[in-house]
Design a protein around this motif. Structure first.
Motif, short mmCIF file in Angstrom:
data_model
loop_
_atom_site.label_atom_id
_atom_site.label_comp_id
_atom_site.label_asym_id
_atom_site.label_seq_id
_atom_site.Cartn_x
_atom_site.Cartn_y
_atom_site.Cartn_z
N HIS A 294 -5.98 0.77 -6.91
CA HIS A 294 -5.99 1.99 -6.21
C HIS A 294 -5.96 2.34 -4.33
O HIS A 294 -5.57 3.52 -4.31
CB HIS A 294 -7.68 1.36 -5.84
CG HIS A 294 -8.14 3.09 -6.40
ND1 HIS A 294 -8.62 3.41 -7.33
CD2 HIS A 294 -9.35 3.89 -5.64
CE1 HIS A 294 -9.03 4.88 -7.78
NE2 HIS A 294 -9.62 4.74 -6.02
N VAL A 295 -5.70 1.86 -3.68
CA VAL A 295 -5.15 1.90 -2.57
C VAL A 295 -3.80 1.85 -2.29
O VAL A 295 -2.91 2.88 -1.61
CB VAL A 295 -6.05 0.83 -1.11
CG1 VAL A 295 -4.97 0.99 0.13
CG2 VAL A 295 -7.46 1.02 -1.38
N GLU A 296 -2.60 1.02 -2.55
CA GLU A 296 -1.69 1.19 -2.41
C GLU A 296 -0.59 2.34 -2.95
O GLU A 296 0.54 2.70 -2.85
CB GLU A 296 -0.45 -0.24 -3.25
CG GLU A 296 -1.66 -1.18 -2.81
CD GLU A 296 -0.71 -2.89 -3.38
OE1 GLU A 296 -0.92 -3.53 -3.03
OE2 GLU A 296 -0.63 -2.62 -4.72
N VAL A 297 -1.45 2.88 -4.41
CA VAL A 297 -0.67 3.91 -4.88
C VAL A 297 -0.63 5.37 -4.13
O VAL A 297 -0.28 6.09 -3.43
CB VAL A 297 -1.59 4.71 -6.05
CG1 VAL A 297 -0.69 5.95 -6.84
CG2 VAL A 297 -1.18 3.69 -7.78
N LEU A 298 -1.36 5.79 -2.77
CA LEU A 298 -1.70 6.52 -2.27
C LEU A 298 -0.08 6.11 -0.96
O LEU A 298 0.66 7.39 -1.00
CB LEU A 298 -2.77 6.05 -0.57
CG LEU A 298 -4.19 6.03 -1.78
CD1 LEU A 298 -5.08 5.99 0.33
CD2 LEU A 298 -4.09 7.80 -1.21
#
Length: 309
Positions: A294-298
């Motif tokens: 969910h964070v890495e996609v940023l």
């Protein structure tokens, strides 16, 4: 100063902090979520954006209902960005709950025809199953993988804070003071997501018969065609290959859990650890999947964002 259209960044749940949310935390900032969002802002700056010049962050009170955040925070940020830059339109990049705040604005009755394009990352457009457990029990009653999960970590922290602050049960504190959580429960468009396992007879609990519903998302998704009718190009980016709760197993109902108490979960790898792909991709638009959390996609979305912006 370059000629890029002003960009509004709308962070996700727990991505804003101020005295309005937790007294004593000061003015608006990312708070602890700075470890997530500051590197993302720096990445955008390598693309030619400058904070408070053509890049503006929409901090908002995620403890309130999402429609409140759209009207009182996002609309205000867009007006400010247009005044500062002289532009008639803005682009929006939103993450997680921020995508629902953005949708509530562009689909709403007060929309000012001022969004050129909408880019949504990891937004649970149909809702997220774990939130049923938080909303009904004040905790996630199943184990998730050992990988650090920012959303679940902060959720536990904030719910514990609410319980202490208001000297009441977790669920009572949530229902009275964390209205935004209700708005990210699974909606009818998520589909049946509770599996009743009473007496060894497994069957889905029909959403239409549930008492725990998400009227906000039901209405927002019933009217999601408005985005296309208003001519707003939409880009949707989802994470994949991370173990994500897809369904919840429940047993007998209780007063707190009228549709069943959570006893287990079924997982899918078609998600980012928080939002499933089928929830994120409910909206029509250009769809992209990125392997990551969910964070890495940023951070892994840089090439897509460069091509769109």
């Amino acid at each position: 100063m370059n000629d890029k259209k002003p960009l509004i960044v709308v962070p996700g749940l727990f991505g804003s902090m101020s005295n309005k949310i937790i007294p004593g935390t000061g003015g608006w900032s990312f708070g602890l979520a700075g470890m997530v969002y500051e590197p993302f802002i720096l990445m955008l700056e390598t693309m030619g954006y400058r904070r408070d010049q053509n890049l503006f962050i929409c901090f908002y009170d995620w403890s309130q209902h999402i429609e409140h955040s759209a009207q009182h925070y996002l609309a205000k940020t867009i007006r400010y960005a247009k005044q500062q830059t002289g532009s008639d339109e803005v682009n929006i990049v939103s993450h997680s709950m921020g995508g629902l705040v953005s949708r509530a604005y562009v689909q709403g009755p007060t929309y000012q025809n001022d969004v050129d394009q909408l880019i949504i990352l990891c937004t649970p457009n149909a809702g997220s199953a774990p939130n049923y457990s938080y909303w009904t029990e004040g905790e996630l009653s199943v184990n998730i993988n050992g990988k650090f999960n920012f959303v679940h970590f902060y959720m536990r922290f904030y719910i514990d804070y609410l319980q202490r602050r208001y000297s009441t049960s977790k669920t009572e504190a949530i229902h009275q003071h964390f209205h935004g959580l209700q708005d990210i429960l699974p909606s009818s468009y998520y589909g049946n997501y509770l599996i009743n396992n009473a007496n060894g007879n497994r069957r889905f609990v029909e959403y239409s018969k549930m008492r725990t519903k998400n009227p906000f998302l039901d209405q927002l998704n019933n009217n999601r065609g408005i985005i296309q009718n208003r001519g707003i190009p939409v880009t949707i980016i989802a994470g994949t290959e991370e173990e994500t709760i897809n369904y919840l197993e429940v047993d007998a109902p209780t007063s707190q859990c009228p549709d069943g108490r959570v006893a287990g979960a079924a997982f899918t790898n078609l998600g980012d650890g928080d939002a499933t792909q089928h929830s994120v991709f409910l909206l029509e638009g250009d769809h992209y999947t990125i392997k990551g959390t969910h964070v890495e996609v940023l951070y892994k979305s840089e090439n897509i964002l460069r091509s769109k912006l």
